[in-house]
Scaffold this motif. Structure first.
Motif, short mmCIF file in Angstrom:
data_model
loop_
_atom_site.label_atom_id
_atom_site.label_comp_id
_atom_site.label_asym_id
_atom_site.label_seq_id
_atom_site.Cartn_x
_atom_site.Cartn_y
_atom_site.Cartn_z
N ILE A 71 0.84 -1.20 0.00
CA ILE A 71 0.00 0.00 0.00
C ILE A 71 0.88 1.25 0.00
N TYR A 74 1.93 1.74 -3.49
CA TYR A 74 0.80 2.27 -4.25
C TYR A 74 0.67 3.77 -4.03
N PRO A 133 -9.84 -4.79 -10.78
CA PRO A 133 -9.66 -5.56 -9.54
C PRO A 133 -9.32 -7.03 -9.80
N THR A 159 -5.96 3.56 -9.82
CA THR A 159 -6.98 2.59 -9.43
C THR A 159 -7.31 2.91 -7.99
N GLY A 160 -8.55 2.79 -7.58
CA GLY A 160 -8.93 3.15 -6.22
C GLY A 160 -8.13 2.40 -5.17
N LEU A 161 -7.72 3.10 -4.10
CA LEU A 161 -6.93 2.49 -3.03
C LEU A 161 -7.71 1.37 -2.36
N ALA A 162 -9.00 1.57 -2.13
CA ALA A 162 -9.81 0.53 -1.48
C ALA A 162 -9.90 -0.71 -2.37
N ILE A 163 -10.10 -0.50 -3.66
CA ILE A 163 -10.18 -1.63 -4.60
C ILE A 163 -8.86 -2.37 -4.63
N THR A 165 -6.53 -2.45 -2.31
CA THR A 165 -6.28 -3.09 -1.02
C THR A 165 -7.08 -4.37 -0.87
N VAL A 166 -8.37 -4.32 -1.18
CA VAL A 166 -9.23 -5.51 -1.02
C VAL A 166 -8.82 -6.61 -1.99
N THR A 169 -5.15 -7.87 -1.17
CA THR A 169 -5.11 -8.64 0.07
C THR A 169 -5.76 -10.00 -0.13
#
Length: 188
Positions: A71, A74, A133, A159-163, A165-166, A169
C-alpha cells in the motif's frame, strides 16, 4: 533460553514466543514488500513447520505486513503521478526520444516481448471497473504479472486504493494461506 529449547524440542511452543513470532511475521511481511530477496512465499512454506498449531496467525500477520508495504508503494506511485501532473501541466509532453531496440535476438527476445505485451495489457486493464480488480487479485494470487509491478501501476493509473487493497489482500491471502496449508497437510 534452555526452557525455550526444551519447549521447542517437545513440540510445545510457549505463548510469548508465538506472540513475538506473530510480531516478527508482520515485520517479515513488511520487509518482503520492500526487499525482493526476502521472500514471503518462503516464509509461507516454512511457518507451518515451525508453528504447526498457530501457523494461520503467522500467515495473517505476515500478509498484513506485506500489504502495508505494498500500500505504501501504491501511495508513493499515486503521489508521484500527481507531482508529475502538476510539474508537466502546460508543457508539451511530446515524446522526442528515439527508442532503441536492445533486445537480444532469438527465443529469449520473443519471450520478453510476449511478457511485456501481457504486462502492458494487464496495466491498461487496471482502469476498468471489473477487470481492474481482477488483474490485481490475479497478480496477488499468482505473481503474474509481478505484484510489485501491478502495485506501482495501480497507483500510477489511480486505481482506487480501497479496490487495490481488497483485491490485492484477497489474492495474497489465498496464495499464502494456500501454500502454508499444503505444507501443513503434507507435514501431518
Amino acid at each position: 533460553m534452555l526452557s525455550v529449547v526444551a519447549a521447542l524440542g517437545s513440540g510445545e511452543v510457549p505463548g510469548w514466543l508465538q506472540t513475538s513470532g506473530i510480531i516478527g511475521a508482520v515485520a517479515f511481511g513488511l520487509l518482503s514488500a520492500y526487499v525482493p530477496p526476502i521472500n514471503a512465499e518462503v516464509y509461507a512454506l516454512a511457518i507451518p513447520l515451525l508453528f504447526p498449531e498457530g501457523w494461520i496467525w503467522h500467515i495473517l500477520g505476515m500478509s498484513a505486513g506485506f500489504m502495508i508495504g505494498k500500500i505504501s508503494h501504491y501511495v508513493a506511485a499515486a503521489r508521484g503521478m500527481e507531482m508529475l501532473d502538476r510539474r508537466w501541466r502546460g508543457r508539451d509532453s511530446g515524446d522526442d526520444a528515439d527508442p532503441a531496440d536492445g533486445a537480444p535476438p532469438g527465443w529469449w527476445a520473443r519471450i520478453r516481448a510476449r511478457l511485456a505485451r501481457w504486462t502492458k495489457t494487464a496495466i491498461e486493464t487496471l482502469d476498468r471497473p471489473v477487470a481492474g480488480p481482477a488483474v490485481v487479485f490475479a497478480s496477488g494470487l499468482t505473481g503474474v504479472p509481478p505484484f510489485a509491478v501491478i502495485t506501482v501501476a495501480a497507483g500510477a493509473r489511480r486505481t482506487g486504493l480501497a479496490i487495490f487493497t481488497v483485491a490485492g489482500t484477497a489474492g495474497c491471502l489465498v496464495r499464502f494461506v494456500g501454500t502454508a496449508a499444503l505444507v501443513a497437510l503434507a507435514a501431518g
